[in-house]
Scaffold this motif. Sequence first.
Motif, PDB file in Angstrom:
ATOM      1  N   VAL A   1     -49.902  23.796 -15.762  1.00 44.09           N
ATOM      2  CA  VAL A   1     -49.454  24.558 -16.936  1.00 44.09           C
ATOM      3  C   VAL A   1     -49.328  23.573 -18.089  1.00 44.09           C
ATOM      4  O   VAL A   1     -48.484  22.675 -18.069  1.00 44.09           O
ATOM      5  N   GLU A   2     -50.202  23.744 -19.054  1.00 47.86           N
ATOM      6  CA  GLU A   2     -50.207  22.908 -20.261  1.00 47.86           C
ATOM      7  C   GLU A   2     -49.438  23.671 -21.335  1.00 47.86           C
ATOM      8  O   GLU A   2     -49.748  24.829 -21.628  1.00 47.86           O
ATOM      9  N   ALA A   3     -48.410  23.044 -21.907  1.00 44.31           N
ATOM     10  CA  ALA A   3     -47.539  23.753 -22.849  1.00 44.31           C
ATOM     11  C   ALA A   3     -47.326  22.930 -24.111  1.00 44.31           C
ATOM     12  O   ALA A   3     -47.420  21.698 -24.105  1.00 44.31           O
ATOM     13  N   ASP A   4     -47.028  23.626 -25.193  1.00 49.54           N
ATOM     14  CA  ASP A   4     -46.763  22.974 -26.475  1.00 49.54           C
ATOM     15  C   ASP A   4     -45.623  23.712 -27.165  1.00 49.54           C
ATOM     16  O   ASP A   4     -45.671  24.944 -27.322  1.00 49.54           O
ATOM     17  N   ILE A   5     -44.600  22.967 -27.570  1.00 45.68           N
ATOM     18  CA  ILE A   5     -43.460  23.556 -28.279  1.00 45.68           C
ATOM     19  C   ILE A   5     -43.724  23.486 -29.777  1.00 45.68           C
ATOM     20  O   ILE A   5     -43.985  22.415 -30.326  1.00 45.68           O
ATOM     21  N   LYS A   6     -43.646  24.613 -30.446  1.00 50.82           N
ATOM     22  CA  LYS A   6     -43.870  24.663 -31.895  1.00 50.82           C
ATOM     23  C   LYS A   6     -42.747  23.932 -32.630  1.00 50.82           C
ATOM     24  O   LYS A   6     -41.572  24.254 -32.449  1.00 50.82           O
ATOM     25  N   GLY A   7     -43.110  22.972 -33.467  1.00 47.96           N
ATOM     26  CA  GLY A   7     -42.141  22.333 -34.359  1.00 47.96           C
ATOM     27  C   GLY A   7     -40.820  22.015 -33.698  1.00 47.96           C
ATOM     28  O   GLY A   7     -39.766  22.429 -34.201  1.00 47.96           O
ATOM     29  N   PHE A   8     -40.866  21.285 -32.591  1.00 46.77           N
ATOM     30  CA  PHE A   8     -39.648  21.057 -31.817  1.00 46.77           C
ATOM     31  C   PHE A   8     -38.513  20.493 -32.663  1.00 46.77           C
ATOM     32  O   PHE A   8     -37.398  21.016 -32.685  1.00 46.77           O
ATOM     33  N   PHE A   9     -38.768  19.389 -33.384  1.00 43.61           N
ATOM     34  CA  PHE A   9     -37.702  18.750 -34.141  1.00 43.61           C
ATOM     35  C   PHE A   9     -37.173  19.646 -35.256  1.00 43.61           C
ATOM     36  O   PHE A   9     -36.044  19.475 -35.716  1.00 43.61           O
TER      37      PHE A   9
ATOM     38  N   TYR B   1     -45.020  30.261 -15.904  1.00 36.96           N
ATOM     39  CA  TYR B   1     -45.647  30.562 -17.202  1.00 36.96           C
ATOM     40  C   TYR B   1     -44.960  31.761 -17.860  1.00 36.96           C
ATOM     41  O   TYR B   1     -44.754  31.784 -19.086  1.00 36.96           O
ATOM     42  N   GLU B   2     -44.612  32.758 -17.062  1.00 35.47           N
ATOM     43  CA  GLU B   2     -44.001  33.974 -17.593  1.00 35.47           C
ATOM     44  C   GLU B   2     -42.594  33.737 -18.129  1.00 35.47           C
ATOM     45  O   GLU B   2     -42.187  34.351 -19.124  1.00 35.47           O
ATOM     46  N   VAL B   3     -41.821  32.872 -17.466  1.00 41.60           N
ATOM     47  CA  VAL B   3     -40.407  32.711 -17.855  1.00 41.60           C
ATOM     48  C   VAL B   3     -40.186  31.522 -18.792  1.00 41.60           C
ATOM     49  O   VAL B   3     -39.122  31.411 -19.394  1.00 41.60           O
ATOM     50  N   LEU B   4     -41.166  30.641 -18.931  1.00 41.97           N
ATOM     51  CA  LEU B   4     -40.968  29.428 -19.732  1.00 41.97           C
ATOM     52  C   LEU B   4     -40.593  29.759 -21.168  1.00 41.97           C
ATOM     53  O   LEU B   4     -39.625  29.207 -21.721  1.00 41.97           O
TER      54      LEU B   4
ATOM     55  N   ALA C   1     -48.646  29.791 -28.500  1.00 46.26           N
ATOM     56  CA  ALA C   1     -49.413  30.637 -27.581  1.00 46.26           C
ATOM     57  C   ALA C   1     -50.815  30.091 -27.346  1.00 46.26           C
ATOM     58  O   ALA C   1     -51.324  30.119 -26.219  1.00 46.26           O
ATOM     59  N   GLU C   2     -51.443  29.565 -28.416  1.00 43.18           N
ATOM     60  CA  GLU C   2     -52.826  29.099 -28.269  1.00 43.18           C
ATOM     61  C   GLU C   2     -52.922  27.767 -27.540  1.00 43.18           C
ATOM     62  O   GLU C   2     -54.016  27.371 -27.107  1.00 43.18           O
ATOM     63  N   LYS C   3     -51.802  27.073 -27.385  1.00 38.76           N
ATOM     64  CA  LYS C   3     -51.834  25.772 -26.718  1.00 38.76           C
ATOM     65  C   LYS C   3     -51.111  25.778 -25.367  1.00 38.76           C
ATOM     66  O   LYS C   3     -50.913  24.734 -24.764  1.00 38.76           O
ATOM     67  N   THR C   4     -50.717  26.960 -24.897  1.00 41.40           N
ATOM     68  CA  THR C   4     -50.022  27.073 -23.611  1.00 41.40           C
ATOM     69  C   THR C   4     -50.879  27.917 -22.675  1.00 41.40           C
ATOM     70  O   THR C   4     -51.246  29.040 -23.007  1.00 41.40           O
ATOM     71  N   ARG C   5     -51.196  27.352 -21.512  1.00 42.75           N
ATOM     72  CA  ARG C   5     -52.124  28.044 -20.607  1.00 42.75           C
ATOM     73  C   ARG C   5     -51.987  27.513 -19.186  1.00 42.75           C
ATOM     74  O   ARG C   5     -51.440  26.442 -18.957  1.00 42.75           O
TER      75      ARG C   5
END
Length: 445
Positions: free
Chosen positions: A163-171, A276-279, A292-296
């Motif tokens: 599962v590759e994930a990316d948090i939007k604008g974390f800081f 993936y569903e609960v993350l 969404a486009e960077k999490t899969r």
Amino acid sequence: MDVQGQKADVKTSLQAIALKAEMQPGYRFQNLFGMLNEEMLKDSWQYIRKDAAFGIDRVSADEYEQNLDENIHQLVEDLKQKRYRAKLVVRRYIPKGDGKYRPLGIPATQDKLLQLAVKRILQAIYEQDFLDCSYGFRPNVGALDAVDDLDMKLQFGNYNYVVEADIKGFFDNIGKEMLLEMQAERIDDKAILWLIKKWLDAGVLDTDGKVLYPEKESPQGGVISPNLANVYLHNVLDKWFQKDVIPHCSGKAILIRYADDFVCAFEKLGDAERFYEVLGKCLGKYGLELSAEKTRIIPFSRSIQPGKTSFDFLGFEFRWGKDRKGRPLVKRRTAPKKLSKSLERFKEWFKKSRNLRLPELFKLLNAKLRGYYQYYGVIGNFRSLQQFFYRVTLLLMKYLNRRSQRPSYNWAEFNQLLEQFGIEKPHIDRRPKRYRKMSAKPIMA
């Protein structure tokens, strides 16, 4: 007390905090504010980056150091009398290489020093709490350790899905109040929490001259920001994955995190799908959002045809391939996007530096190339290094020939020039660490 005595005293105090934090995981520390004395601040000064950009006070580290004893004495007095006020953070924007920019906050020199002292205290505590899956901005570990660890686990751990994930604008989206509540689980010292809140609430002087007071955000660039971010994600992600995700998996599962970049691997597809569903819901409770486009979910198994699936992590592309004997092997190479961004940075540097005297130009160029090889020079990545080197030399020739109206070098002359100045050629700089020991929790000296 002499300098060596001060240093030993500070180190002993930090070691005592670390030992207590390790022996008593639920202990809440008091009387930490009193450690912010002249000895601690003078000892912390040696870790300040002297070449860093100055903040709104326009006082460089060299200027501050000229009256170091007096400046530190006044700072301690201001702390004792609660007169200390955090100065505005100067915002700068640095290119990310994809047309976007990353905001960087630059505190005043005095604030940097005080943040560093507090960071050392917090680090002594939280290094005993942080889990082995966390690598970012911690003593004695770094990005390449995270890359090595992920490589070894995928190679030998029988994981089949990533599962590759990316948090939007974390800081930009750290919940300040929630962060302070997390800090209070270990810190029962209102004065220290008062300081942290001041830094979180400090106004930001933007490039257009406007002063902003973000409701959220821990400004990137602050000395203490990485530590605060680690505390946040330790509570939001790491502990949750260990205590709730892994026990409910029918197969094996791992998390590898470097700051806000993380990858999870699973043995079973069902486990990966449930995670993936609960993350997103889990992160959403703490004000964070997934891209969404960077999490899969990516099938990543030795049984898949080599080269069919891949993912990127910390500048490397991971994919399955074959070793020399035809056996399945996890391979790493420089991620194509990162390679392009690096070449773009070299191109911009050549534009600005092409008129330097050649000895100085090659000295700086070789330093840059060594830094690149030190990170990307891992086993299996030599072909990418060669490709990078070839394209850098093409750029170098292009911009050297623009130093005058007529081209200065043909290919033969250019190759002679490279030999004359001894350009740094591609080489493998790092061997993978087979095992990582984290039993002895480190603290900052």
